[in-house]
Design an enzyme around this catalytic site. Sequence first.
Site, PDB file in Angstrom:
ATOM      1  N   LEU A 139      62.271  31.140  11.625  1.00  0.00           N
ATOM      2  CA  LEU A 139      62.931  30.034  12.326  1.00  0.00           C
ATOM      3  C   LEU A 139      64.019  29.464  11.418  1.00  0.00           C
ATOM      4  O   LEU A 139      63.808  29.301  10.214  1.00  0.00           O
ATOM      5  CB  LEU A 139      61.899  28.963  12.684  1.00  0.00           C
ATOM      6  N   GLU A 174      41.652  33.383   5.707  1.00  0.00           N
ATOM      7  CA  GLU A 174      42.545  32.856   6.753  1.00  0.00           C
ATOM      8  C   GLU A 174      41.811  32.067   7.835  1.00  0.00           C
ATOM      9  O   GLU A 174      42.214  30.955   8.186  1.00  0.00           O
ATOM     10  CB  GLU A 174      43.313  34.011   7.425  1.00  0.00           C
ATOM     11  N   GLU A 231      63.094  25.452   5.364  1.00  0.00           N
ATOM     12  CA  GLU A 231      64.153  26.453   5.585  1.00  0.00           C
ATOM     13  C   GLU A 231      63.991  27.698   4.709  1.00  0.00           C
ATOM     14  O   GLU A 231      64.627  28.716   4.943  1.00  0.00           O
ATOM     15  CB  GLU A 231      65.541  25.812   5.399  1.00  0.00           C
ATOM     16  N   HIS A 254      49.833  32.422   5.559  1.00  0.00           N
ATOM     17  CA  HIS A 254      50.405  33.620   4.938  1.00  0.00           C
ATOM     18  C   HIS A 254      49.290  34.372   4.209  1.00  0.00           C
ATOM     19  O   HIS A 254      48.505  33.753   3.476  1.00  0.00           O
ATOM     20  CB  HIS A 254      51.529  33.243   3.965  1.00  0.00           C
ATOM     21  N   MET A 304      55.891  36.263  13.921  1.00  0.00           N
ATOM     22  CA  MET A 304      56.723  37.146  13.102  1.00  0.00           C
ATOM     23  C   MET A 304      58.228  36.951  13.313  1.00  0.00           C
ATOM     24  O   MET A 304      58.996  37.883  13.128  1.00  0.00           O
ATOM     25  CB  MET A 304      56.336  38.614  13.352  1.00  0.00           C
TER      26      MET A 304
END
Length: 236
Positions: free
Chosen positions: A121, A208, A175, A137, A118
């Site tokens: 970066l 997931e 990013e 996600h 969480m």
Amino acid sequence: MPLTFLLFVKMPKGRGAAAFGVFMEKKKTRIAVFCSGGGTNLQALLDAEKSGVIQSGKICLVLANSRSAYALERAKGANVPTAVVTRRETGSQEAFEAEILRILREYGIELIVLAGFMSILSENFTSKYPKRIINIHPSLIPSFCGKGFYGLHVHEAALAYGVKVTGATVHFVNEIPDGGQIILQKAVKVHRGDTPEKLQRRVMEQAEWKILPKACEQVSREIAKKGETYERIQNQ
Ligand code: GAR
């Protein structure tokens, strides 16, 4: 397919006759899993490595950004080394990421798996591992993703919107939060009367815990095939 090959070389018959084995191990991609909480996705990865679903990679490190993350206990239970780096203790985002990078180098990590991590970066960090960081996600990206969409909030938003189908996505990390190239997705039905917690559990169980190990194997295999080591990535 097993990754270890056993070659028997027969020695001459008679006294001293012997057979000996030469083990040749294919190089596995060295994986670090980053977690913040319960670590059920980490558990799915550990189980997948044990059962052979993940065979091209080896989980060499579990890194948490909180000392109380239960994921650390799961790692210890599987004899995987752990590290804790907190934003508060390191003092700044730069120092936080510098310390993580130092540890990754120490362990020769080639692939980072964000499994319920969480912290966002920075580009300074993600640009050092292009196509070497993947994230799970809990929605079908591009729905309910980006800044502020994490954990239970994602399922609250999906229910508030009234979608009938949601799911999970594994993607490369760049990013842009949740903006990197999609690797795998799986859809999950929303049921009438779902709460965020019920929906979260169904998305974990049906999507997931299945697609994260699968994607992890897929990317590990690609990296192992190219034979790219961490040093080579750093020198690009
Ligand atoms: C998982 O649902 C994961 O997809 C989500 O947090 C949960 C962590 O659970 N991640 C995000 O929301 C990232 N944006 P876990 O610690 O039990 O794996």
